[in-house]
Design an enzyme around this catalytic site. Sequence first.
Site, mmCIF file in Angstrom:
data_model
loop_
_atom_site.group_PDB
_atom_site.id
_atom_site.type_symbol
_atom_site.label_atom_id
_atom_site.label_comp_id
_atom_site.label_asym_id
_atom_site.label_seq_id
_atom_site.Cartn_x
_atom_site.Cartn_y
_atom_site.Cartn_z
ATOM 1 N N GLY A 1 0.828 -1.207 0.000
ATOM 2 C CA GLY A 1 0.000 0.000 0.000
ATOM 3 C C GLY A 1 0.859 1.253 0.000
ATOM 4 C CG ASP A 2 0.631 3.737 2.414
ATOM 5 O OD1 ASP A 2 -0.496 4.252 2.323
ATOM 6 O OD2 ASP A 2 0.995 3.052 3.385
ATOM 7 C CE LYS B 1 -3.314 1.733 -3.845
ATOM 8 N NZ LYS B 1 -2.213 1.666 -2.893
ATOM 9 N N GLY B 2 -3.179 6.969 -6.200
ATOM 10 C CA GLY B 2 -4.093 8.084 -6.490
ATOM 11 C C GLY B 2 -3.645 8.881 -7.705
ATOM 12 N N GLY C 1 -6.326 5.690 2.145
ATOM 13 C CA GLY C 1 -6.197 7.145 2.195
ATOM 14 C C GLY C 1 -5.512 7.576 0.916
ATOM 15 C CG HIS C 2 -6.630 6.353 -2.579
ATOM 16 N ND1 HIS C 2 -7.447 5.641 -3.412
ATOM 17 C CD2 HIS C 2 -5.887 5.425 -1.921
ATOM 18 C CE1 HIS C 2 -7.212 4.342 -3.246
ATOM 19 N NE2 HIS C 2 -6.278 4.195 -2.344
ATOM 20 C CD GLN D 1 -6.606 -1.265 1.738
ATOM 21 O OE1 GLN D 1 -7.364 -2.011 1.135
ATOM 22 N NE2 GLN D 1 -6.982 -0.090 2.173
ATOM 23 C CB THR E 1 -3.187 5.577 11.150
ATOM 24 O OG1 THR E 1 -2.004 5.324 10.377
ATOM 25 C CG2 THR E 1 -4.240 4.561 10.803
ATOM 26 N N GLY E 2 -1.771 8.552 10.445
ATOM 27 C CA GLY E 2 -0.685 9.428 10.892
ATOM 28 C C GLY E 2 0.520 8.670 11.431
ATOM 29 N N GLY F 1 7.004 13.888 -8.416
ATOM 30 C CA GLY F 1 6.797 14.727 -7.234
ATOM 31 C C GLY F 1 5.353 14.593 -6.798
HETATM 32 P P1 IMP Z 1 -6.853 -2.958 8.269
HETATM 33 O O1 IMP Z 1 -7.008 -2.901 6.793
HETATM 34 O O2 IMP Z 1 -7.217 -1.669 8.954
HETATM 35 O O3 IMP Z 1 -7.518 -4.136 8.885
HETATM 36 O O4 IMP Z 1 -5.277 -3.148 8.593
HETATM 37 C C1 IMP Z 1 -4.584 -4.324 8.240
HETATM 38 C C2 IMP Z 1 -3.176 -4.008 7.771
HETATM 39 O O5 IMP Z 1 -3.227 -3.337 6.520
HETATM 40 C C3 IMP Z 1 -2.407 -3.070 8.703
HETATM 41 O O6 IMP Z 1 -1.034 -3.433 8.680
HETATM 42 C C4 IMP Z 1 -2.586 -1.716 8.073
HETATM 43 O O7 IMP Z 1 -1.542 -0.814 8.403
HETATM 44 C C5 IMP Z 1 -2.553 -2.080 6.606
HETATM 45 N N1 IMP Z 1 -3.305 -1.132 5.766
HETATM 46 C C6 IMP Z 1 -4.640 -1.020 5.645
HETATM 47 N N2 IMP Z 1 -4.963 -0.059 4.775
HETATM 48 C C7 IMP Z 1 -3.803 0.438 4.327
HETATM 49 C C8 IMP Z 1 -3.486 1.446 3.357
HETATM 50 O O8 IMP Z 1 -4.346 2.066 2.708
HETATM 51 N N3 IMP Z 1 -2.147 1.663 3.160
HETATM 52 C C9 IMP Z 1 -1.196 0.966 3.802
HETATM 53 N N4 IMP Z 1 -1.449 0.019 4.688
HETATM 54 C C10 IMP Z 1 -2.736 -0.240 4.948
#
Ligand code: IMP
Length: 391
Positions: free
Chosen positions: A13-14, A17-18, A41-42, A212, A289-290, A377
Site C-alpha cells: 500500500g501507499d 496509486k491516487g 487514504g488516497h 492497499q 492514521t498518521g 513529485g
Molecule cells: P486494516 O485494513 O485496517 O484491517 O489493517 C490491516 C493491515 O493493513 C495493517 O497493517 C494496516 O496498516 C494495513 N493497511 C490497511 N490499509 C492500508 C493502506 O491504505 N495503506 C497501507 N497500509 C494499509
Amino acid sequence: MLRVDVVLGLQWGDEGKGKIVDALAGRYPVVARFQGGPNAGHTLYYNGQKIVLHQIPAGIFHPAVLCLMGDGLVLDPEVLLREVQGLRALGLAPEERLYIGERAHLILPVHRWLESVSEEGEKIGTTRRGIGPAYADRYARRGLPVHAIEAPDFRRQVQRLTAYHEARFPDREPLPIPDTFWEGIELLRTLRRVRVSEWLPRFPAVLAEGSQGTLLDIFAGTYPYVTSSHTTVAGVLAGLSVPAQAIREVYGVLKAYTTRVGEGPFPTEIHGELAAWLQERGQEKGSTTGRLRRCGWLDLVALRYAIQINGVTRLTLTKADVLCGLPEVKVRTGGTDDAPTYTTLPGWQSLSDPAFQAFLTFIEEQTGVPICAISTGPHRHEWLERMPLSS
Ligand code: IMP
C-alpha cells in the site's frame, strides 16, 4: 464487451496509486473502487489543495466521470457523510456522480469498537477503521449489506448485531450508536444504489481503482499481517461482478523503495539514520492514521511475485525523486526472506541523470514489464508518461 483496466498497488500500500488514477480517470466513463473501505487514504491535490479520500473513488475530481463504490467494499456511512460534506465544501456535488453497489457491506460503529476492545487489531497494527470485523461479519453471513437499509426493521438489525458483539465483552461500556451514523444512513438513502452486474455493463469501459497493496491481500499477502479483502486482480472480478475476459490493462504501481505501515515481515527493511531520512524526505506518514511508515529497499523478488499473480501489463513508478542525492541505491534481487541478497546501483542526483535511466532499465529487465509512467513529485503536474497510456 465492457473493458476493465485496473490500477493496483504492488507492495504494502501507499505506493501512490491516487496519482495514476487521477492521470487516467478522465479517459473512462466510470471509475470504481472494488475492495477495502476507509482504511485507504488516497492523497490528491485539487486546485492546489491537498485532499485525502478514504472511500470515494479518486475519479470524483473529474467532472464527467461517474464513481462507483463496488460490492466488494465495506462502507462506513459516517465516513461517507464526512467525505461528501468535505467535497461539497470544495464546490463539488458528489451525489450527482456517486453510485453505490447495493451488495457492499456496512461498517457499523460496533465494528470500530471491536477493534478497540479486542486485541486482535493491535497485533496486526490495523487502521482501526473496523475493516476486519465488518468483513468477518460479512463472511460469517450476519453482516448488513447496503440494501438492508431499505428493510422496515433496519434499525433493529443494526441494534441486534451491535448487541451480539457487545455481549462478547460484558465488562466493557456498551456502545451508543451516534446520531452521525443514522445521518450517514439517511445520506445513503438519497444516493443512487445499483445492482452492479446490471449497471456497469452499460458502459464501454471502467477503471478499477485498487486500495492497499498486493502484499496486504487476505490470501496472497503476508498473512496474518494483511488486510481483510482481495487487493489483487481477483478482487476486481468479485468486487465489481465482471468476467475475467473483461480485464485488459493492469497498471501496477510501485514505489522506488518499499514502505509498510503496521506489523509483519519486511525482508528489505532499513533501520537507523537512513530509515529516518527516508521517512522525512518521503513524508512517510500514514494518510489515514498518521503513523510513521517503516521503510526499506525495493524488493524485486516480491515485485515479480506481485506482477505474476496480478498479470500486470504496465508499471508506474513513484517517489524516485525521494532517493535523489543518495550515492548508491540497493535493490533486492534474490536470496530468501530471511537472508535477502542485493544488487547495488549508482544513485542519481536528479531524474534526468543517466543513473536513474539505468535504474528504470534494470527494473524493466528484471521484471519483463515496461514502466509506462513516472511520478516525479507529489503534485498533479509532476508526472511523466514514457509511452501512450490506455485510450
Ligand atoms: P486494516 O485494513 O485496517 O484491517 O489493517 C490491516 C493491515 O493493513 C495493517 O497493517 C494496516 O496498516 C494495513 N493497511 C490497511 N490499509 C492500508 C493502506 O491504505 N495503506 C497501507 N497500509 C494499509
